[in-house]
Design an enzyme around this catalytic site. Sequence first.
Site, PDB file in Angstrom:
ATOM      1  N   GLU A   1      42.322   9.632  17.864  1.00  0.00           N
ATOM      2  CA  GLU A   1      43.046   8.458  18.400  1.00  0.00           C
ATOM      3  C   GLU A   1      42.838   7.232  17.523  1.00  0.00           C
ATOM      4  O   GLU A   1      42.787   6.104  18.014  1.00  0.00           O
ATOM      5  CB  GLU A   1      42.589   8.135  19.828  1.00  0.00           C
ATOM      6  CG  GLU A   1      42.898   9.172  20.855  1.00  0.00           C
ATOM      7  CD  GLU A   1      44.367   9.468  20.958  1.00  0.00           C
ATOM      8  OE1 GLU A   1      45.181   8.574  20.662  1.00  0.00           O
ATOM      9  OE2 GLU A   1      44.698  10.605  21.321  1.00  0.00           O
TER      10      GLU A   1
HETATM   11  C1  LIG Z   1      39.989  17.695  17.533  1.00  0.00           C
HETATM   12  C2  LIG Z   1      41.077  16.777  17.089  1.00  0.00           C
HETATM   13  C3  LIG Z   1      42.144  16.519  17.946  1.00  0.00           C
HETATM   14  C4  LIG Z   1      43.190  15.682  17.520  1.00  0.00           C
HETATM   15  N1  LIG Z   1      44.281  15.505  18.338  1.00  0.00           N
HETATM   16  C5  LIG Z   1      45.389  14.889  17.814  1.00  0.00           C
HETATM   17  C6  LIG Z   1      46.640  14.900  18.531  1.00  0.00           C
HETATM   18  O1  LIG Z   1      46.731  15.408  19.658  1.00  0.00           O
HETATM   19  N2  LIG Z   1      47.720  14.348  17.933  1.00  0.00           N
HETATM   20  C7  LIG Z   1      47.664  13.783  16.696  1.00  0.00           C
HETATM   21  O2  LIG Z   1      48.685  13.323  16.200  1.00  0.00           O
HETATM   22  N3  LIG Z   1      46.482  13.736  16.000  1.00  0.00           N
HETATM   23  C8  LIG Z   1      45.364  14.286  16.529  1.00  0.00           C
HETATM   24  N4  LIG Z   1      44.185  14.276  15.822  1.00  0.00           N
HETATM   25  C9  LIG Z   1      44.135  13.599  14.526  1.00  0.00           C
HETATM   26  C10 LIG Z   1      43.256  12.356  14.548  1.00  0.00           C
HETATM   27  O3  LIG Z   1      43.831  11.337  15.316  1.00  0.00           O
HETATM   28  C11 LIG Z   1      43.012  11.955  13.065  1.00  0.00           C
HETATM   29  O4  LIG Z   1      42.184  12.963  12.517  1.00  0.00           O
HETATM   30  C12 LIG Z   1      42.368  10.598  12.930  1.00  0.00           C
HETATM   31  O5  LIG Z   1      43.248   9.592  13.376  1.00  0.00           O
HETATM   32  C13 LIG Z   1      41.950  10.292  11.482  1.00  0.00           C
HETATM   33  O6  LIG Z   1      42.923  10.649  10.551  1.00  0.00           O
HETATM   34  P1  LIG Z   1      42.513  11.557   9.288  1.00  0.00           P
HETATM   35  O7  LIG Z   1      41.779  12.735   9.829  1.00  0.00           O
HETATM   36  O8  LIG Z   1      43.713  11.833   8.482  1.00  0.00           O
HETATM   37  O9  LIG Z   1      41.488  10.680   8.464  1.00  0.00           O
HETATM   38  P2  LIG Z   1      41.846   9.624   7.286  1.00  0.00           P
HETATM   39  O10 LIG Z   1      42.969   8.768   7.725  1.00  0.00           O
HETATM   40  O11 LIG Z   1      41.972  10.364   6.019  1.00  0.00           O
HETATM   41  O12 LIG Z   1      40.520   8.742   7.257  1.00  0.00           O
HETATM   42  C14 LIG Z   1      39.316   9.142   6.581  1.00  0.00           C
HETATM   43  C15 LIG Z   1      38.295   8.022   6.671  1.00  0.00           C
HETATM   44  O13 LIG Z   1      38.783   6.861   6.003  1.00  0.00           O
HETATM   45  C16 LIG Z   1      38.840   5.740   6.881  1.00  0.00           C
HETATM   46  N5  LIG Z   1      40.057   4.966   6.599  1.00  0.00           N
HETATM   47  C17 LIG Z   1      41.314   5.427   6.470  1.00  0.00           C
HETATM   48  N6  LIG Z   1      42.166   4.419   6.224  1.00  0.00           N
HETATM   49  C18 LIG Z   1      41.455   3.293   6.209  1.00  0.00           C
HETATM   50  C19 LIG Z   1      41.754   1.911   6.034  1.00  0.00           C
HETATM   51  N7  LIG Z   1      43.009   1.477   5.843  1.00  0.00           N
HETATM   52  N8  LIG Z   1      40.743   1.018   6.089  1.00  0.00           N
HETATM   53  C20 LIG Z   1      39.476   1.414   6.311  1.00  0.00           C
HETATM   54  N9  LIG Z   1      39.127   2.704   6.495  1.00  0.00           N
HETATM   55  C21 LIG Z   1      40.104   3.638   6.441  1.00  0.00           C
HETATM   56  C22 LIG Z   1      38.851   6.330   8.284  1.00  0.00           C
HETATM   57  O14 LIG Z   1      38.313   5.430   9.256  1.00  0.00           O
HETATM   58  C23 LIG Z   1      37.991   7.573   8.103  1.00  0.00           C
HETATM   59  O15 LIG Z   1      36.643   7.245   8.221  1.00  0.00           O
HETATM   60  C24 LIG Z   1      43.118  15.069  16.249  1.00  0.00           C
HETATM   61  C25 LIG Z   1      42.025  15.317  15.403  1.00  0.00           C
HETATM   62  C26 LIG Z   1      41.026  16.166  15.798  1.00  0.00           C
HETATM   63  C27 LIG Z   1      39.907  16.457  14.852  1.00  0.00           C
END
Ligand SMILES: Cc1cc2nc3c(=O)[nH]c(=O)nc-3n(C[C@H](O)[C@H](O)[C@H](O)COP(=O)(O)OP(=O)(O)OC[C@H]3O[C@@H](n4cnc5c(N)ncnc54)[C@H](O)[C@@H]3O)c2cc1C
Length: 598
Positions: free
Chosen positions: A442
């Site tokens: 989220e």
């Molecule tokens: C079990 C599980 C259930 C999920 N359920 C859903 C769902 O139902 N629907 C859905 O759409 N998604 C879902 N997700 C996805 C989840 O919301 C994302 O994994 C999460 O928002 C982070 O995105 P990412 O994994 O691509 O990380 P990234 O965006 O690649 O981020 C990696 C790191 O970099 C940091 N970061 C990224 N951008 C910035 C910035 N601009 N400034 C500072 N720091 C930054 C982040 O805070 C993080 O620490 C789920 C994920 C999991 C693991």
Amino acid sequence: MSQYQAPLKDMQFLLHEVFQAENLWQSMPQLAELIDKDTANAILEEGAKITAEVIAPLNRNSDEQGATWHDGNVTTPDGFDKAYQLYCQGGWGALSGDENFGGMGMPKMLQAMFEEMTQSASISFALYPMLTAGACLALAAHASDEMKSTYLENMYSGVWAGTMCLTEPHAGSDLGIMTSKAEAKTDGSYSVSGTKIFITGGEQDLTENIIHLVLAKIPGSAEGARGISMFVVPKFLINADGSLGERNTATCGSIEHKMGIKGSATCVMNFDGAKGYLVGETGKGLNYMFTMMNYERLGMGIQGIGAAEVSYQQAARYAHERIQGRSPTGIKSPNKGADSLIVHPDVRKMLLTMRSLNEAGRCFTSYVAKQLDLAKYSENQAEKSKAENLVALLTPVAKAFLTDMSYDNCGLGQMIFGGHGYIREWGQEQLVRDVRIAQIYEGTNGIQSLDLLGRKVVANKGVFFQQYCDEINEFINLNEESEGLMDVVASLKSALDKLQTLTQKLIMDSKQDKNLVGASATDYLAVFGYVTYGYMWAMMAKASVEKTQQDGFYQSKLLLADFYFKRLLPKADSHSHAIAAGSDPIMTMPAEMFGYSE
Ligand SMILES: Cc1cc2nc3c(=O)[nH]c(=O)nc-3n(C[C@H](O)[C@H](O)[C@H](O)COP(=O)(O)OP(=O)(O)OC[C@H]3O[C@@H](n4cnc5c(N)ncnc54)[C@H](O)[C@@H]3O)c2cc1C
């Protein structure tokens, strides 16, 4: 190991004594006829039964067995289906739904408490109905009446489920770069194509149909987030008479193998020219999704409290039963070979930390839920718009501070069990693994802190923040001379003054230093969270101070408030000191010195 009991007395204390919910409901015509104190108590008592007796016993097996995938189908853990049917028959999915479409229209304050019970019982189970409730909220707020009548009733009743399809392999925090596309067809529908990952409940065996809310771009639309639209993509298309029709080309390619919440299916979803229907206007998809995400974000905070409450209940019992060592002030159990853990100051400190943070967190979720109710039901425009502003300001705090504190609390609960906390039998290690995700999904807690400081405070020039401070200052002015509350209120006043000074400085300094917001955000959210919990404890102390003769319950609230102000609130100062060092210590090291540069 399922020994969860819903903290009914604490919940009723918040509803009736801290927030005087009945008076609040009476002031809002839409709720006045619907709910009173007795009805609220009866709902909570029934909620306590289904969560403790039906759902909690499934949690351990759901972790061992997990959700499984075969040939595009997902099987949920044993017992989930039966429990889900009981959940639906009880009408729990419709609790705060729109009454025009089969919902019960109950206040969010009550819904939030029931959600906490469900999350305590089993996070894996709770996620299935939680995503549906969020999808219903987005549809109720943004879909046409025709779309609402097609979907909402079956979703409230739980016959159909909902999902939230945002994340793509290369687009997580930055949804603007998503590539899923939706091409207009001549019949007014769209052909949706793309791959979404990490979709909670994207496929499961609990419901007849799954209604995916998918974000995608219509070719030729604006770059970035402004080009994103929202589409309803049902697993089975709906015939004109409402019956289920053809299978849509929205399929589950696989599910993830995860650290925790193993009973919740986290799906790769493939949309191969799937038939979809535009929700509302084009280009507003991300805004619409925020209706769902704001709901889910508060829900994540509630998820954290749910897990940390179970951890506390088990740890408190264990601290009484387990005997190790002797009390530093002399033997307490001469008939036993050792005293119980509860005599040791460090164990007491861990328990008090858990309990004071959990109770402040529950109070805070109730407070935010109250603002959501005011924003939705109040007929006083000024009250309504203040509540909307507070929801916007506080949602990232509710998501991130609650889940950070809850993860730490589950770690403390595990620690109270010593080595036994690390092994499967006692359930503590599962809680730690399960609750970890609440800090990540989220929108990570890092992204929440940027939302708070960057958008809700700095870009907003502190307007919403000032409204919040004005309210707390009003509380301080009213209570600073009150017998039994002076120390608590003085500590709150000092902490709030420091937060206001820090905020003004960050608003000013961030004009010069473009890295300052990013470098300060997580610490700022922590300071904000600790001060907010101070406000919550001050309100709980006020509701208790004249009742300490009645029973130990109120005395315990004052002791917890005292512990919070003296032993936990000072942590805000260490975060403020870190912020005062500015962005240089973070930004000076060149990227290549981190190693592994290309
Ligand atoms: C079990 C599980 C259930 C999920 N359920 C859903 C769902 O139902 N629907 C859905 O759409 N998604 C879902 N997700 C996805 C989840 O919301 C994302 O994994 C999460 O928002 C982070 O995105 P990412 O994994 O691509 O990380 P990234 O965006 O690649 O981020 C990696 C790191 O970099 C940091 N970061 C990224 N951008 C910035 C910035 N601009 N400034 C500072 N720091 C930054 C982040 O805070 C993080 O620490 C789920 C994920 C999991 C693991």
